[in-house]
Design a protein around this motif. Sequence first.
Motif, short mmCIF file in Angstrom:
data_model
loop_
_atom_site.label_atom_id
_atom_site.label_comp_id
_atom_site.label_asym_id
_atom_site.label_seq_id
_atom_site.Cartn_x
_atom_site.Cartn_y
_atom_site.Cartn_z
N LYS A 123 39.04 34.61 43.18
CA LYS A 123 39.48 34.92 44.54
C LYS A 123 40.49 36.06 44.53
CE LYS A 123 38.54 30.35 46.48
NZ LYS A 123 39.10 29.10 47.03
N LEU A 124 41.39 36.08 43.54
CA LEU A 124 42.33 37.20 43.43
C LEU A 124 41.58 38.50 43.19
CD1 LEU A 124 45.71 37.42 41.64
CD2 LEU A 124 43.95 39.08 41.07
N ILE A 125 40.58 38.46 42.31
CA ILE A 125 39.80 39.67 42.02
C ILE A 125 39.08 40.16 43.27
CG2 ILE A 125 37.83 40.55 40.71
CD1 ILE A 125 38.72 38.75 38.39
N SER A 126 38.47 39.23 44.01
CA SER A 126 37.76 39.65 45.23
C SER A 126 38.74 40.16 46.28
CB SER A 126 36.94 38.49 45.79
OG SER A 126 37.77 37.44 46.24
N MET A 127 39.97 39.65 46.28
CA MET A 127 40.99 40.13 47.22
C MET A 127 41.43 41.56 46.86
SD MET A 127 44.90 38.77 47.77
CE MET A 127 44.47 37.32 48.75
N PHE B 213 33.71 37.02 47.40
CA PHE B 213 33.71 35.79 46.61
C PHE B 213 32.48 34.99 46.98
CE2 PHE B 213 34.84 31.29 46.11
CZ PHE B 213 35.26 31.26 44.79
N GLN B 214 31.63 34.69 45.97
CA GLN B 214 30.38 33.99 46.20
C GLN B 214 30.40 32.67 45.47
OE1 GLN B 214 28.64 35.27 48.64
NE2 GLN B 214 26.99 36.46 47.77
N SER B 215 30.20 31.57 46.19
CA SER B 215 30.10 30.26 45.56
C SER B 215 28.76 29.67 45.90
CB SER B 215 31.22 29.35 46.06
OG SER B 215 31.14 28.08 45.45
N SER C 262 47.18 29.55 46.66
CA SER C 262 46.68 28.93 47.88
C SER C 262 46.05 30.01 48.73
CB SER C 262 47.81 28.25 48.65
OG SER C 262 47.35 27.84 49.93
N ASP C 263 44.85 29.72 49.23
CA ASP C 263 44.13 30.72 50.03
C ASP C 263 44.87 31.08 51.31
OD1 ASP C 263 42.24 30.56 48.09
OD2 ASP C 263 40.82 29.36 49.25
N ASP D 116 31.37 32.35 41.59
CA ASP D 116 32.00 31.11 41.12
C ASP D 116 30.92 30.09 40.78
OD1 ASP D 116 34.06 29.42 40.47
OD2 ASP D 116 34.26 28.63 42.51
N GLU D 117 31.23 29.22 39.81
CA GLU D 117 30.27 28.21 39.36
C GLU D 117 28.92 28.86 39.11
OE1 GLU D 117 30.44 25.32 42.51
OE2 GLU D 117 32.10 24.27 41.55
#
Length: 743
Positions: free
Chosen positions: A436-440, A447-449, A549-550, A470-471
């Motif tokens: 999430k930090l990288i996508s930010m 960010f793809q889950s 935290s998002d 992710d995952e």
Amino acid sequence: MNSIYFFYSRYVNGLSSERALQGDYPLAGNSPFGDGDIMISEDGTYKCKATGRGGAPEAFLAELFPLLTDEGVAKAIAVESTDEYELHPRRCKDQLTRFRESEDRQLDFEYLTGLEGEQVTDLPLWADGKGKRLYYLHYSGSGKPICNISWRPGARNETIVGVPRLQPAPGAERLWMVENPLQAKMIEWLLDEPAYLRPTAQALRWNDYEKLSEGKTVVLLMGNDRGDWEHSFYPLLKSLYSRDIPVKAVSAPALTGGEPVVPWLAEKESKSILLEEVEKAKPGRLSSYDKKTYHESIIRPGPKSLYFPLDTGRDMLWYGLKNGEVAHSQPVNVLDVDELPKMHGLETEASATDSNFRLTRAEVFNIVNARPQLTPRRTFESLRDFILDYFYFEHDQMASLIALWIMGTYVYRLFPAYGYLHFNGRYDTGKSSLLKLISMCGFNGLFQSQATKAATVNRIDRLGGTICFDEYEKASSGTGDEFVQMINSGYKKSGRISKMVGNKEVSLHSYSPKAFGGIDDITADALKSRMITINTVPMPPTAIKKEWSDIQKGLEERGRQIRRGGYALGLFHHETIHRYYRRLPRIISLANGHTLTSRQRELMRPLIAIARLVDTGGKAIAEPVLMKAFALSLELGACEQATREDLLAQLLNEWSNNPHFTEEDDYYIKGNEVRIVNDHWEKTELEKHAGGKRPLLKWFRDTYNIKTSIGTRMKKRGTSKSCTVFPVDINVNGKPFTDWFTP
């Protein structure tokens, strides 16, 4: 100094510049036609004492170069009668000397051609200081430059100053026409046969190519049709066919598999392959096109296409904006896409509105105004510290590697390839939050889950951004060829995939920075080789980190400042980054003595280039740490495998010495197999290290190529239990598997 002196001094040694300056004619020098003097009169006529011949400058050139046409003679005299800058002897000598003595210029040459510079130091050839063009000189018999040909490798757009000189090849049965002067020299070295640059439509009028080719077979080593008709083979074909000269054609891309021609010609086995292809080819009339047909049916002239999210064109770097406009690098400006064709000879189609396009017109000017503060060094330090504030690594150097990778996402299309990141570790080791930090912070981050493959493929084409999976083991399960193609091809700039939209097949971009997180190791060798793997580990109680935290206040603003620094890399520093990139040496060694393989060098090269930019003008804080981090990633990958094998051996040893671990209940030997009940892996150190039983069983399958989850009826209870099946001859730490279970 008059034009007569400038012209003749290119061919006649010994002419006095002082006498010419004073108008003291005739001038005397060494005749290029034989032993003796040649006299040059003020009216431009010459008289050769060695041969008794004389006449005007036109007769002089015609005798030296019998293949020159009248138009070629007139053109040569017009250029050579001036102090032409591109043909100035001192300038040309300086350029050649600089190329031969400069490691940077040699590395530029290698980047452009695939050849080492030392292989061509005897040629009158050099690469420019920007790593974009090559230059090749034709000399007169007295050693003066009389023609300068420059070109961009891979393009048909050479520029010619002066007139090329063709040397007849009376004893040859065959001659070659190729795309550029370097290819011609490679053919001559490889085959010992005459080879020439195929003439442009204009240059075709300067030399008699029909006379050059009479009595010979002409072989065309042809690349893909591109560019304008004037720089294609078709003007030459038309001329040769008018004289019924036999022509053979060899497709270079088909012969080399699409790889560049020059390095292919440098390989030993190329000679036999090339000659075999020529022998198989039959002389005949190839398809030939006039200018009108060529541009209507084959290559339509027009603006160069630009990939909207991020691309390079006209020596600038371009970003697509959220509202459909585009911004370009220094001098920074924002344009409507409709203005591109007229102003820059470019065209693009704005992507559909997407919230992940972050750059706006206002942000562009915020970045311009903050340029003094948005230095590469400050951006690197801010990003590295941001990562370390929230995430624990066994080795802090990994944060620097990740920071440089994120910075590179803003200029990734400068590079022919951009490797992936892979975060591998147990649950609750921060993989998802790190993604999430990288996508930010990354370029057009997403960010793809467990996303659907169709949505992912389409968004990569539309965004060209940093995609974080992710995952990944879940997101990739059950996917088809389309998704796999996107992942496998998407680390190369040439990466495209085809898919059906209704009844129409469309080609989509798959090249973009990608980061993956997962519990399972990546086992596909092709994909694994495209990745830099970083192991995530549980944070020890003594470590103090902020909790991600998002919705945490202040995160977005911190990310915005980092993104501004990323865009500043492209808007202000893309040329410097590319210069560092192309000038990296072929052999790169790590501190531990490991020399990077070609694939490892490909992964690291963009990051090293950005690290060198960060370190410019100050203490080296990026490159040394990056190299240490990469060395650790290689060592940790090998250590991870060794650790699991050690834990497996310890467990097998424990079981073999445990009298309660019996064949009736816990394992079963049948023929060439040992079957172990899967329940026994639970709550072991091996299972903990692997991140759970499911990833452990997958590791067994991938490492030992064995079967798991096999139902086996145990002897004592007569019940069927799920088992893992190990062949008896598998070695674990040097001991055959069956030896652990036999007395």
